[in-house]
Design an enzyme around this catalytic site. Structure first.
Site, short mmCIF file in Angstrom:
data_model
loop_
_atom_site.label_atom_id
_atom_site.label_comp_id
_atom_site.label_asym_id
_atom_site.label_seq_id
_atom_site.Cartn_x
_atom_site.Cartn_y
_atom_site.Cartn_z
N TYR A 122 0.86 -1.18 0.00
CA TYR A 122 0.00 0.00 0.00
C TYR A 122 0.89 1.22 0.00
O TYR A 122 2.08 1.12 0.29
CB TYR A 122 -0.88 -0.03 1.27
N ASN A 132 -20.61 -4.72 -5.17
CA ASN A 132 -20.95 -5.34 -3.90
C ASN A 132 -19.90 -5.09 -2.82
O ASN A 132 -20.00 -5.60 -1.71
CB ASN A 132 -21.17 -6.85 -4.06
N GLY A 190 -17.80 -2.69 -0.06
CA GLY A 190 -18.30 -1.75 0.95
C GLY A 190 -18.61 -0.39 0.35
O GLY A 190 -19.66 0.20 0.60
N VAL A 191 -17.69 0.11 -0.49
CA VAL A 191 -17.94 1.40 -1.16
C VAL A 191 -19.14 1.28 -2.10
O VAL A 191 -20.02 2.13 -2.11
CB VAL A 191 -16.70 1.87 -1.96
N ARG A 202 -18.96 -9.27 -10.61
CA ARG A 202 -18.42 -10.45 -11.28
C ARG A 202 -19.44 -11.58 -11.23
O ARG A 202 -20.14 -11.74 -10.22
CB ARG A 202 -17.13 -10.91 -10.59
N TYR A 253 -10.62 4.39 -7.86
CA TYR A 253 -10.28 4.43 -6.43
C TYR A 253 -9.72 3.10 -5.94
O TYR A 253 -9.47 2.91 -4.76
CB TYR A 253 -11.49 4.86 -5.60
N GLY A 277 -7.80 -0.97 -7.58
CA GLY A 277 -7.35 -1.73 -8.75
C GLY A 277 -7.34 -3.22 -8.47
O GLY A 277 -6.30 -3.88 -8.54
N PHE A 315 -9.11 8.92 -6.91
CA PHE A 315 -9.56 9.36 -5.59
C PHE A 315 -9.00 8.45 -4.50
O PHE A 315 -9.01 7.23 -4.63
CB PHE A 315 -11.08 9.40 -5.48
N LYS A 361 -18.37 -8.36 5.13
CA LYS A 361 -17.20 -7.74 5.75
C LYS A 361 -17.00 -8.34 7.14
O LYS A 361 -17.94 -8.46 7.92
CB LYS A 361 -17.43 -6.23 5.85
#
Length: 320
Positions: A39, A138, A140-141, A161, A230, A232, A255, A315
């Site tokens: 990250y 699907n 969280g965002v 998908r 936002y 990849g 973003f 989640k």
């Protein structure tokens, strides 16, 4: 494994510190990426994982004015390390949230719903009746985008998908307020024309995948529309046909919520109005926590494994 559960002494409370008893903290993909070192923020190890969660204030230092015992708080910064039962944090790293919202909503508030809100607000001026297309719908965002858009009268075309339990997923996203749920394969089929008989082509596309999925979403954007990347997940670059730039003048933007927070540190008004809107949506039942599985902290290994599985529809939330 990279992870261990350890007992540590709680740090001494400084004058500007807040002692927090953590209540719940989710496991997000970025949390795992940060610890793996893939990250953009590197945590010096050993470190406490977790960037999101909600806790209750137990005690405050003498100079702390904005918080008092009993208040609920969520991280105001990235890298706070929320996977713990107790922590002592500087006051400015925390944000007070109302304690009348469900604990799972509060625990999952600071990353995904804020990201969804900003992407819907900051790139195109959308009005009721406009449409948005997004992949990884699907996630969280994605779930937050569906609900926030629905509350604003904006239509959503949601790409997921293909998977064994597809009808169940479609039903779940429709129940959240999705207008259309389609698979990646359907994006390049003539049936897409049917969708655009009843709603306009999107002015905004939200991309969390990359690769082919992105190129296909772009085809449906209105001229001068914007695609915001936002994430990849496919680990493939964003491919754009030259014709989309020349003949349709599409805009490509990026973003990252962490960056937005850095840039708006002094801008309490933008932050305040976003949070107030999200609290109102939650109180009205228009914004719910994503589909969650609650896991006690001692079962963290199972939770991490589940969080890294493909086609995760739930989640993992650590209960602290």
């Amino acid at each position: 494994s990279l992870f261990r559960l350890k007992d540590l002494e709680v740090a001494k409370l400084g004058v500007s510190d807040v002692h927090v008893k953590m209540l719940a903290a989710p496991i997000n993909p970025a949390d795992i990426n940060m610890i793996q070192g893939t990250y953009s923020i590197l945590s010096p190890l050993p470190t406490v994982g977790g960037n999101e969660g909600v806790g209750e204030v137990l005690e405050v230092g003498q100079r702390v004015t904005a918080l008092k015992p009993g208040d609920w708080v969520i991280p105001a910064v990235t890298g706070l390390g929320t996977w713990r039962t107790h922590g002592v944090f500087p006051e400015e790293t925390l944000m007070k949230v109302p304690s009348d919202i469900p604990v799972l909503c509060a625990a999952t508030l600071s990353v995904n719903p804020c990201t969804a809100y900003r992407m819907l607000a900051d790139f195109e001026t959308l009005v009721p009746g406009d449409s948005v297309i997004q992949n990884a719908a699907n996630s969280g965002v994605g779930q937050a985008v569906i609900q926030i858009a629905k509350a604003s009268g904006i239509k959503t075309i949601n790409v997921v998908r293909d998977r064994p339990d597809l009808p169940k997923l479609v039903e779940r996203l429709m129940a959240l307020g999705a207008d259309h749920v389609i698979t990646e394969e359907m994006l390049r089929k003539p049936e897409m024309k049917e969708i655009f008989k009843s709603i306009p082509n999107p002015r905004l596309a939200l991309n969390c995948v990359g690769g082919k999925s992105t190129t296909e979403m772009l085809r449906h954007l209105q001229p001068k529309g914007t695609m915001v990347t936002y994430g990849g997940m496919a680990k493939q670059p964003v491919m754009v046909p030259v014709s989309a730039f020349i003949f349709r003048d599409v805009r490509l933007r990026g973003f990252w919520m962490t960056q937005w927070r850095k840039e708006h540190k002094q801008d309490q008004e933008s932050l305040g109005s976003m949070m107030d809107t999200l609290y109102q949506l939650i109180r009205r039942g228009q914004l719910t926590a994503p589909a969650c599985t609650e896991v006690p902290l001692q079962d963290y290994k199972a939770a991490l494994e589940a969080a890294m599985k493909p086609f995760t529809s739930s989640k993992q939330i650590l209960l602290l």
